[in-house]
Write an enzyme that holds these catalytic residues in place. Structure first.
Site: not given
Ligand code: IFM
Length: 463
Positions: A171, A364
């Site tokens: 990200e 994710e």
């Molecule tokens: O916890 C975070 C992660 O580190 C990166 N993506 C989003 C998740 C939730 O906010």
């Protein structure tokens, strides 16, 4: 396979689909011994920056408990585990001498995972930049691309004989814009030019890292993890805001990584903010990718900022925008639940990038729930997180529907394996499949963990 977002019928996933869970170094590791400071250590010490003044010194104490944690993953039937390497743990100063004890910790973790037939999928940068490098200008400096490439090559050399699949960045939009434009994340700056420079240098670092890793080990499977999201605006803002935010949030990363060029309209919107982009950089960034990681939580909705809107917008080309609270169910962190948007996003990737789109992994996806009804262990030690199960079910149906429409999605990683340090929210938000009692470090798989284990074992969603 039966595609039907939101409809409770059995849905099967393609043979060989990978089922995993994800975490990140600063969020779970603990164990400060030998690790250099990172920007998040510094940010946590800033009064008011993190809820309750929480920090990552102990977190889930995972490095001490890694053997038990890996055994727990195996018991849950996970086939892959996405983690991140703490750059300041293996290189306390970010460059120069590596730490033998830091390197050994990941050797041990990878060995444990492989012994349990769980594929490690490490990410090299999940926001915990060595403070020593931040002191030299961090990713605002063009030189950061070579610091990162050297670190990446070291990791490929050190672990690449047993660990095959790697991501460079997680990200990068968040690190650039939440870290340098809105200042909600470390290093906590509010400087638009800095944010754009970071957004570019992260990608340049990604391109150089792919080259460096392949020069050391040509057969690694290399990708990047980004967090694109459908953007919607209400009628209080200029409709062009939708294009502008889509540009910096989504197309900047996708076009550069997959097509080797930045979108012209975004360069235009950025104007002088983008002078950090030099001739040849876009070609370097557009190295071939073996896979693309997509993190998705929710669609983004915007309205116009008012005099009472707190903070500063991370959207440097749409500074007058503010998050819109929409009238639909949301998770406890306040994010709307929009599985249809997830399906639309995946289908859009295929439509917009076609043959340039490599196999996709959902790296994710998950939900924060911790309040009423309480998601703490009941008298029998069971954590009833049925809302999280519903969230996963709806989003996995969206993935299945996208696959049915031709999107080559090869796997899914739940966020997160266990409750952990949720950045500026500290430990106040719980995303885990596994409940963590931070006082005792006891792990208790929630109902969702047992549900997810069954999904992974059967390769299907129950009807
Ligand atoms: O916890 C975070 C992660 O580190 C990166 N993506 C989003 C998740 C939730 O906010």
């Amino acid at each position: 396979m039966t595609p039907a977002t939101g409809v409770a019928s059995t849905v099967r996933f393609p043979a060989g689909f990978t089922w995993g869970a994800a975490t990140a170094s600063f969020q779970i590791e603990g164990d400060r011994a030998g690790r250099g400071d990172c920007v998040w250590d510094t940010f946590c010490r800033r009064p008011g920056a993190v809820v309750h003044g929480d920090h990552g010194d102990v977190a889930c104490d995972h490095l001490r408990l890694m053997a038990d944690d890996v055994k727990m993953m195996a018991d849950l039937g996970l086939q892959a585990y996405r983690l991140s390497i703490s750059w300041p743990r293996v290189l306390p100063q970010g460059t120069g001498a590596a730490s033998p004890s830091g390197l050994a910790q990941y050797h041990r973790l990878f060995e444990l995972l492989l012994e349990h037939d769980i594929e490690p999928v490490p990410t090299l940068f999940h926001w915990d930049l060595p403070q020593a490098l931040e002191d030299r200008g961090g990713f605002r400096q063009r030189e950061s691309a070579w610091w990162f490439a050297d670190y990446a090559a070291l990791m490929a050399e050190e672990y690449g004989d047993t660990v095959d699949r790697w991501a460079t960045f997680n990200e990068p939009w968040c690190y650039a814009y939440l870290g340098h434009a809105s200042g909600e994340h470390a290093p906590g700056l509010r400087d638009r030019a800095a944010a754009v420079a970071v957004a570019h240098h992260e990608l340049l670092a990604h391109g150089h890292a792919l080259q460096a890793m392949r020069s050391v080990r040509p057969n690694l499977s290399l990708g990047i993890v980004i967090n694109p999201s459908p953007v919607h605006v209400d009628d209080t803002v200029d409709p062009d805001v939708e294009r502008r935010i889509d540009g910096t949030l989504n197309r900047w990363w996708l076009d550069a990584a997959l097509l080797g060029r930045y979108p012209l309209d975004v360069l235009d919107d950025l104007g002088p903010l983008a002078t950090c982009v030099q001739d040849g950089d876009e070609g370097t960034i557009g190295q071939e990718l073996d896979w693309l990681g997509i993190n998705y939580y929710n669609d983004h909705f915007y309205t116009a900022r008012t005099a009472t809107t707190p903070g500063v917008s991370p959207h440097v080309t749409a500074p007058g925008s503010a998050p819109l609270v929409v009238d639909r169910p949301q998770t406890d962190i306040g994010w709307p639940i929009t599985p249809q948007g997830f399906e639309a996003l995946l289908v859009r990737l295929q439509r917009d990038y076609g043959d340039a789109l490599p196999p996709v992994y959902v790296t994710e996806n998950g939900a924060a729930y911790q309040s009423a009804p309480a998601e703490v262990p009941d008298a029998d030690g069971v954590v009833h997180d049925e809302r999280r199960i519903r969230y996963y079910d709806a989003h996995l149906r969206a993935v299945a529907a996208a696959i049915e429409q031709g999107v080559d999605v090869r796997g899914y990683f739940a966020w997160s394996l266990m409750d952990n340090f949720e950045w500026a929210w500290g430990y106040s938000q719980r995303f885990g499949l596994v409940y963590v009692d931070y006082a005792t470090q006891q792990r208790i798989p929630k109902a969702s963990a047992h549900w997810y284990a069954q999904v992974a074992r059967t390769n299907q969603l129950p009807g």
